[in-house]
Structure formats: C-alpha cells, structure tokens
Scaffold this active site. Structure first.
Site, PDB file in Angstrom:
ATOM      1  N   CYS A 154       4.738  -1.823   8.635  1.00 46.96           N
ATOM      2  CA  CYS A 154       5.033  -0.717   9.045  1.00 46.96           C
ATOM      3  C   CYS A 154       4.511  -0.371  10.537  1.00 46.96           C
ATOM      4  O   CYS A 154       3.657  -0.826  10.787  1.00 46.96           O
ATOM      5  CB  CYS A 154       4.280   0.557   8.134  1.00 46.96           C
ATOM      6  N   CYS A 170       0.904  -7.796   5.293  1.00 45.64           N
ATOM      7  CA  CYS A 170       0.507  -6.418   5.096  1.00 45.64           C
ATOM      8  C   CYS A 170      -1.073  -6.358   4.724  1.00 45.64           C
ATOM      9  O   CYS A 170      -1.595  -7.537   4.612  1.00 45.64           O
ATOM     10  CB  CYS A 170       1.543  -5.945   3.959  1.00 45.64           C
ATOM     11  N   ASP A 171      -1.467  -5.108   4.410  1.00 52.04           N
ATOM     12  CA  ASP A 171      -2.572  -4.948   4.297  1.00 52.04           C
ATOM     13  C   ASP A 171      -3.909  -5.665   3.990  1.00 52.04           C
ATOM     14  O   ASP A 171      -4.595  -6.207   4.776  1.00 52.04           O
ATOM     15  CB  ASP A 171      -2.984  -3.442   3.933  1.00 52.04           C
ATOM     16  N   LYS A 172      -3.949  -5.975   2.801  1.00 51.30           N
ATOM     17  CA  LYS A 172      -5.001  -6.721   2.099  1.00 51.30           C
ATOM     18  C   LYS A 172      -4.865  -8.164   2.173  1.00 51.30           C
ATOM     19  O   LYS A 172      -5.488  -9.041   2.164  1.00 51.30           O
ATOM     20  CB  LYS A 172      -5.469  -6.116   0.752  1.00 51.30           C
ATOM     21  N   SER A 220      -5.778   5.697   5.082  1.00 53.85           N
ATOM     22  CA  SER A 220      -5.175   4.631   5.649  1.00 53.85           C
ATOM     23  C   SER A 220      -5.103   4.404   7.188  1.00 53.85           C
ATOM     24  O   SER A 220      -5.591   5.507   7.912  1.00 53.85           O
ATOM     25  CB  SER A 220      -3.431   5.356   5.384  1.00 53.85           C
ATOM     26  N   GLU A 249      -6.883   3.890  -0.737  1.00 56.74           N
ATOM     27  CA  GLU A 249      -6.536   4.360   0.451  1.00 56.74           C
ATOM     28  C   GLU A 249      -5.848   5.721   0.378  1.00 56.74           C
ATOM     29  O   GLU A 249      -4.714   5.846  -0.342  1.00 56.74           O
ATOM     30  CB  GLU A 249      -5.653   3.290   1.132  1.00 56.74           C
ATOM     31  N   ASP A 252       0.731  -1.426   0.044  1.00 57.77           N
ATOM     32  CA  ASP A 252      -0.027  -0.059   0.115  1.00 57.77           C
ATOM     33  C   ASP A 252       0.775   1.209  -0.126  1.00 57.77           C
ATOM     34  O   ASP A 252       0.396   2.191  -0.649  1.00 57.77           O
ATOM     35  CB  ASP A 252      -0.990  -0.056   1.115  1.00 57.77           C
TER      36      ASP A 252
END
Length: 551
Positions: free
Chosen positions: A192, A119-121, A467, A441, A78
C-alpha cells in the site's frame, strides 16, 4: 560451502540422489546453493506478483554462477485482516516466518539467501531470520503500489477507503462516493502506497544495509524492480564468496542509523516494534529512551501519506531513501558496511534530492524533531509510541476525559454511533501482545475518527497497535499492557488523561492512592476462548517495549 553437508563426498550420495530426482545436475551441485525465500501468495496484493520477482532473483543467481532453490513462507494481508478477529493473526506470523526460515535454511544447508518480502510482518520476520541465521543474505522487496491521482479526491490509497467509510457513516459522502474511492484507491499490485508499515520496513532495509538502492521505493509495476531483483540475485552469490554475513552489517551503529532515518522519513510507529525485535536477534538492545534522544536531534524531512499528500512513488522520483540519507549524512555513521560490499558513505555519495519537494532540505524541515516519539508517564511507565509527524498541531498537547473500551469492536461501535465527542480520549485496552492476544493493528477506529472529522479533537490510546496508515493523535504500544497489570488496566470512564507529545509525556491524572485501591477492587480481564497458536503465543510473548518477541 555450507551446502557441502548435503552434496559432497561418498557418504552424501543419498542426498545427491534426492537432488537429482528434482533435475539438479552434478554441475549445479558444485555451485553455491542460494535459497530464494519467497512470500508469494494469492491473498496479498503486495505479494501477488512475487513469482516474477523470484524468477528475476533466480536469473540473477544463475548469471552469477549459483544454484537457486526456492521455498515459500506464509504471509497475512493486514488490510484484509483489519477490523475483525483476523488481525490477531498478523503480528504473530512474524515469529512463525522467522522460525520457518530458520528451519528451512538449517535443514537444507543453503550457502546464501535472497529474501523476497513485501508487506507488514513479512519484512521484519525475514530480517529476524537473517540475523538469527547469519548466512550471507540480501533483500529485494516486491515494491510499493502506485497511488492513483483523481480530480475528485486527490491521490488515493488504502487509507482513503477506511476514511471514506467514516465519512459515509457521518453522511458526508453517499454510496456513489464510497464506491468511487473503493474502486480507485488500490490500482494494482504492490505494498500500500503510503509510508505505512510495509513501505517503512522496505525502506529501512536499505538503511540497515541489507538491500540495494531502490528496494523501498521502486514501484512494484516498474521494470526497474525486475532489474533490481536480478542484481540482488547476482549479489547473493558474491556475498557467499566474500563471506559477508548479516551480523557483519547489523551492528549497534546500524540500528542507530535506522532510527535516525526513520525519524527523517516519518515511518510507521510499528517500525519501532520491529526494529527492536530485529535488534534483539542481532544481539543489540534498543532502549526506548534512546529513540527520543535521536528524535530530538533529527529533523523530519518527509510527510508521506498519511502525514501528507505525497506517496512512495513521489519519494522514488525525488531520489529515494539514499537521497534522504544523503541529506542527513552528518547525522549518520557512514563508515558501516552494507550488502553492496561498500560503506554507507560510498553508497549515498552524490545521491542528493532532485527537487526538495518531497524531501525537504535539512535547514527547512517539517519539524526540527523526528517523526516518531515515545511517551512516558503514569499511564505508560515503559513507554507508548506515536507517529508525531501525522499528528495535527492542535493535538500535540491534549487533555480530556477517558472513554474506555475493552476491545476494538466496542470502540468502533461507539465511534460510528456518534458517542465520541470532541475532547475525548478513547482508550482501547486488552489488545496488547499477550492480552489481545496478537496486538491488533487498529486502522478502522482511527480512520473512523478521521473520516468523521474528529482527528483534530480526539485522541486514541491503546496497548495494541495502530496501522502505519493511521493519522491523528493515535498512541499505541502502551507498556506494560493491561493483561500484565499496567496502569491502562485501571483507567475508568471519565478519568482525565493528559498528553504532551513535545514533552514525551502521557499521564493518567489519578492519585497513587486511588490507583492502589482500584487494583484491589477491579478484577483482571480474562479473554475467553483463546485456543491454538494464539494461546501458546500469549504465554510466551514479551511486552511491546521489548519488541513483542518470543524468547
């Protein structure tokens, strides 16, 4: 065993021959076959080290008497995709990941699965697949990135760099200052380091009962992370023998627990989007009004970045997710089963916070209400989401004129060129799941606002997403979205928008008669040039309040 469909009996000799072509022995074929779902790639800093995690997980499977088989799924960073067309391709990969895992697991008859996201998704995509497949499964993430503490700028993270760009544009720092933050904010591998979306979801894996203690908080570079992966691999074989499956764990009460801990931790606003989608796969419906009911009774105990100066490594030192759960255990259903083979109550017993510096005591919270809130009103009849714990007190109640933009790029240009003034309400529309398409995002505009010192004076509203690293009065997931004819489609420059987060309201102060008039006069926005997967996605995706899922 499920894997008998490809390895047992005379009629499966062709399949056994193919397995032997890869070096598998007869002995290996007698054992439970555990799929190792690895999201390693050389694109995402949170995934660059996942080969090591996968090796450890496979060692654990082997130690427990299983046969590991590794395969990979895609993943988008992202951070790298932020601020340009690439972000349209982030959320949409969640469904691709879930679908691809389904295809691999069904085609090859795995007995169990070890999921390795970070990570995110990727995390919610894998959780959706686990619920859909209902094969014994366990999660072990790659772990959070360390935050580097500096004398000049304090503890840095990726968000620091985005905000530094805003400060640079406002002549608050020079080239050297920007370069320093750039060079020091991301010191190594891992997701992150704040309570952004990736770490929110990895922490919630523990709460959902799908991961072992420390999954969300053990730093990526710690040897403890490797030991965790080995233990997860061993546990995967045991789950097959016990026939303990995801839907035995992911119940309605489990999701209530997840929402409750979400509020206490102060997770990313994106966590609601993903929990709704995972619940959908598990056959559970999450009502957005239920979110506010839980928020009303759950105190916010943690202010990790971007809400405060602590990072996930600090949460780990304090005792991690289990310590938060221990602090609010009277608000949780502790009888629920987890992948440990034990109940929530058994897992968190004795896991009290060590110092109460990162995790505040329940009788002295940051706020008496939870970290997230869903706002309802004439601008968002079906709801809009805000990370309340990251909003300055001055902005919890705000009224101001709308500054309307039909894309993220238009808004960023206006912010950087000092066209946004104190008191404004920036509205970014046509960025929803279908309208974007992809529900981008938007860390760049929110960070620009913060970097320019306007986060206590300006609100941002969108039918897209913000985000997990966002702070300030950033309200996303406005539903219905503009392309579906939601009220946000008819906002005009200068309209007064009233926001009251404590009262869960967001109102467009325009009469019903005027809105009906606008619906006849304003032409619907049509985004040109949408092709390929995004075109198909835009036609099938649901609204944000339904989790932006594809039926």
């Amino acid at each position: 065993m499920r894997s008998d469909n490809i390895k047992k009996g005379a009629e499966r000799a062709p399949q056994r021959s193919l397995l032997k072509a890869m070096g598998y022995t007869n002995e290996q074929m007698k054992r439970p076959v555990i799929g190792i779902v690895n999201s390693f790639n050389e694109v995402i800093p949170g995934h660059i080290h996942l080969q090591n995690i996968a090796r450890a997980a496979k060692d654990g499977v082997l130690m427990a008497g299983g046969t590991p088989m590794e395969f990979n799924v895609i993943g988008v960073c992202d951070g790298l995709a932020m601020g340009h067309e690439g972000m349209k391709y982030s959320l949409v990969t969640r469904e691709l990941i879930a679908d691809s895992v389904e295809c691999m697991a069904k085609a090859h008859c795995f007995d169990g699965l070890v999921f390795i996201p970070n990570c995110d998704k990727i995390v919610p995509g894998m959780l959706m697949a686990a619920a859909r497949l209902n094969i014994p499964s366990i999660f072990v993430s790659g772990g959070p990135m360390l935050s580097k503490c500096t004398k000049e700028h304090g503890a840095l993270d990726l968000n620091s760099v985005f905000e530094a760009v805003g400060a640079y544009k406002n002549n608050m720092i020079d080239d050297e200052g920007l370069a320093f933050v750039e060079d020091n904010a991301c010191p190594g591998c891992g997701s992150c380091s704040g309570m952004f979306t990736a770490n929110s979801m990895n922490c919630l894996c523990e709460v959902l009962g799908m991961a072992l203690k420390g999954n969300g908080t053990i730093p990526a570079v710690y040897a403890e992370r490797i030991r965790l992966a080995k233990t997860a691999g061993m546990r995967a074989v045991e789950l097959v023998k016990e026939d303990l499956k995801p839907l035995d764990i992911l119940t309605e009460k489990t999701f209530e627990n997840a929402l409750t801990v979400d509020m206490a931790l102060g997770c990313s606003s994106n966590s609601l989007l993903h929990l709704t989608a995972i619940a959908h796969e598990a056959g559970v419906t999450l009502d957005m009004k239920q979110v506010n009911e839980i928020s009303e009774r759950t105190p916010n105990l943690c202010h990790l970045a971007p809400a405060g100066h602590h990072h996930v490594q600090d949460l780990h030192e304090e005792g991690g997710v289990y310590a938060v759960m221990n602090e609010i255990q009277d608000m949780l259903d502790t009888s629920l089963m987890t992948v440990t083979g034990k109940t929530v109550g058994e897992n968190i017993k004795g896991c009290a916070p060590r110092y109460h510096e990162v995790i505040r005591p329940i009788d002295n919270p940051y706020t008496k209400t939870g970290g997230l809130a869903v706002l309802f009103g004439s601008l968002a009849p079906n709801g809009a989401v805000v990370k309340r714990s990251a909003v300055a007190k001055e902005m919890l109640v705000h009224k101001g004129p709308a500054r309307v933009f039909n894309s993220e790029e238009e808004a960023i240009d206006a912010i950087y060129n000092a066209k946004i003034k104190k008191g404004d309400v920036v509205v970014i529309r046509n960025e929803g799941p279908a309208g974007g398409p992809g529900m981008r995002e938007m860390l760049s505009p929110t960070s620009a606002i913060c970097g320019m010192g306007l986060d206590k004076d300006v609100a941002l509203i969108t039918d897209g997403r913000f985000s997990g690293a966002t702070r300030g009065a950033s309200i996303g997931h406005v539903s219905p979205e503009a392309v579906s004819g939601g009220p946000i489609a008819y906002v005009k420059e200068g309209d007064i928008i009233s926001i009251n987060i404590p009262e869960y309201s967001i109102e467009l102060e325009v009469s019903a008669e005027e809105m009906e008039k606008r619906k006849t006069e304003m032409k619907p926005f049509v985004r040109e040039g949408v092709k390929g997967y995004l075109k198909r996605y835009s036609k099938m995706v649901s609204s944000a309040d339904k989790g932006a899922v594809i039926e």
